[in-house]
Design a protein around this motif. Sequence first.
Motif, short mmCIF file in Angstrom:
data_model
loop_
_atom_site.label_atom_id
_atom_site.label_comp_id
_atom_site.label_asym_id
_atom_site.label_seq_id
_atom_site.Cartn_x
_atom_site.Cartn_y
_atom_site.Cartn_z
N VAL A 56 -34.91 -61.26 12.07
CA VAL A 56 -35.33 -60.45 10.92
C VAL A 56 -35.96 -61.33 9.84
CG1 VAL A 56 -34.51 -58.96 9.07
CG2 VAL A 56 -33.67 -58.62 11.38
N ALA A 57 -35.35 -62.47 9.57
CA ALA A 57 -35.91 -63.39 8.57
C ALA A 57 -37.28 -63.90 9.01
CB ALA A 57 -34.96 -64.54 8.32
N MET A 58 -37.42 -64.20 10.30
CA MET A 58 -38.71 -64.68 10.80
C MET A 58 -39.77 -63.58 10.72
SD MET A 58 -40.37 -67.28 11.91
CE MET A 58 -39.06 -68.40 12.22
N TYR A 59 -39.40 -62.35 11.06
CA TYR A 59 -40.34 -61.21 10.96
C TYR A 59 -40.80 -61.05 9.51
CZ TYR A 59 -42.11 -56.43 10.97
OH TYR A 59 -42.89 -55.32 10.81
N ASP A 60 -39.87 -61.09 8.57
CA ASP A 60 -40.23 -60.97 7.16
C ASP A 60 -41.15 -62.10 6.72
OD1 ASP A 60 -38.72 -58.68 6.91
OD2 ASP A 60 -37.01 -59.69 5.98
N CYS A 98 -46.82 -54.80 10.45
CA CYS A 98 -45.79 -55.11 9.46
C CYS A 98 -45.48 -53.84 8.68
CB CYS A 98 -46.27 -56.20 8.51
SG CYS A 98 -46.40 -57.81 9.30
N VAL A 99 -44.23 -53.51 8.60
CA VAL A 99 -43.80 -52.30 7.91
C VAL A 99 -42.82 -52.67 6.80
CG1 VAL A 99 -44.13 -50.83 9.93
CG2 VAL A 99 -41.93 -51.93 9.56
N PRO A 100 -42.74 -51.84 5.78
CA PRO A 100 -41.71 -52.07 4.75
C PRO A 100 -40.35 -51.65 5.31
CG PRO A 100 -42.99 -50.12 4.20
CD PRO A 100 -43.61 -50.73 5.43
N ARG A 101 -39.67 -52.56 5.95
CA ARG A 101 -38.49 -52.22 6.74
C ARG A 101 -37.33 -51.70 5.93
NH1 ARG A 101 -34.58 -55.83 6.70
NH2 ARG A 101 -35.00 -57.86 5.79
N ARG A 102 -37.35 -51.88 4.63
CA ARG A 102 -36.27 -51.36 3.79
C ARG A 102 -36.42 -49.86 3.51
NH1 ARG A 102 -37.21 -56.56 1.74
NH2 ARG A 102 -35.37 -57.88 1.93
N GLU A 103 -37.50 -49.28 3.95
CA GLU A 103 -37.76 -47.86 3.69
C GLU A 103 -37.41 -47.01 4.91
OE1 GLU A 103 -41.74 -47.41 2.26
OE2 GLU A 103 -41.40 -48.81 0.62
N GLY A 104 -36.20 -47.10 5.38
CA GLY A 104 -35.72 -46.21 6.42
C GLY A 104 -35.93 -46.68 7.85
N TYR A 105 -36.24 -47.92 8.06
CA TYR A 105 -36.39 -48.44 9.41
C TYR A 105 -35.04 -48.96 9.90
CZ TYR A 105 -41.42 -48.08 9.15
OH TYR A 105 -42.69 -47.60 9.05
N LYS A 106 -34.74 -48.67 11.14
CA LYS A 106 -33.52 -49.20 11.77
C LYS A 106 -33.93 -50.37 12.63
CE LYS A 106 -31.09 -44.92 11.68
NZ LYS A 106 -29.73 -44.75 11.42
N LEU A 107 -33.13 -51.42 12.59
CA LEU A 107 -33.45 -52.63 13.34
C LEU A 107 -32.44 -52.85 14.45
CD1 LEU A 107 -34.10 -53.31 10.06
CD2 LEU A 107 -35.09 -55.24 11.20
N LEU A 119 -36.98 -57.95 18.79
CA LEU A 119 -36.61 -57.22 17.60
C LEU A 119 -37.33 -55.88 17.64
CD1 LEU A 119 -35.15 -57.31 14.82
CD2 LEU A 119 -37.30 -58.15 13.88
N LEU A 120 -36.57 -54.81 17.52
CA LEU A 120 -37.12 -53.46 17.59
C LEU A 120 -36.92 -52.80 16.23
CD1 LEU A 120 -38.34 -51.19 19.34
CD2 LEU A 120 -36.01 -50.54 19.93
N LEU A 121 -38.00 -52.33 15.64
CA LEU A 121 -37.96 -51.62 14.37
C LEU A 121 -38.35 -50.17 14.64
CD1 LEU A 121 -39.42 -54.65 13.70
CD2 LEU A 121 -38.91 -53.79 11.45
N ARG A 122 -37.45 -49.24 14.33
CA ARG A 122 -37.71 -47.82 14.55
C ARG A 122 -37.63 -47.08 13.23
NH1 ARG A 122 -33.89 -46.37 19.66
NH2 ARG A 122 -35.05 -47.52 21.20
N GLY A 123 -38.59 -46.18 13.07
CA GLY A 123 -38.57 -45.35 11.88
C GLY A 123 -39.92 -44.75 11.61
N HIS A 124 -39.93 -43.62 10.92
CA HIS A 124 -41.16 -42.93 10.52
C HIS A 124 -42.08 -42.66 11.73
CE1 HIS A 124 -40.04 -43.46 6.34
NE2 HIS A 124 -39.79 -44.73 6.60
#
Length: 147
Positions: A56-60, A98-107, A119-124
């Motif tokens: 997560v830190a690397m993705y950010d 790149c998505v704003p992951r703090r806006e409702g994305y589940k990791l 790393l899987l980011l799901r949301g919207h």
Amino acid sequence: METNQGNSEGGQNKRFIPELSKLPWYLQVLLFLVAIFLIALPYIVMEQKNPFNQAVAMYDKICHMKQAHDVKGIATLIAPGWEGKKSQVKQVVTSLKCVPRREGYKLFIKEDEQKHYILLLRGHGQAIRVRFVMDHKRMMWLPRLPR
């Protein structure tokens, strides 16, 4: 009626551990520091990096560099075993979502059979997959080549 709460030697209890308050102050401080070190020792020795937090830190970090248009900086975060070429780094960076992951994305994170962390980011209504590999206890990005 008097009760003798001690043993038969004059009413005093014998202690097996000497009172710490009778030690000089500098020895009390030293003993306290040694005790803290001994308590913390297992955590110091057995520290193990969490791949989820590192991914997560690397993705950010990659997304922050992408936003700043720092392609050379991102190139240093790509795993040495990547099968792409240096000329393809810009293509790979532009294809990364790149998505704003703090806006409702589940990791989520999972490890595949090749020991890559995904790393899987799901949301919207979208799902984003980003691959990482552990290289000498450091998480590195392992991008997929654009098709």
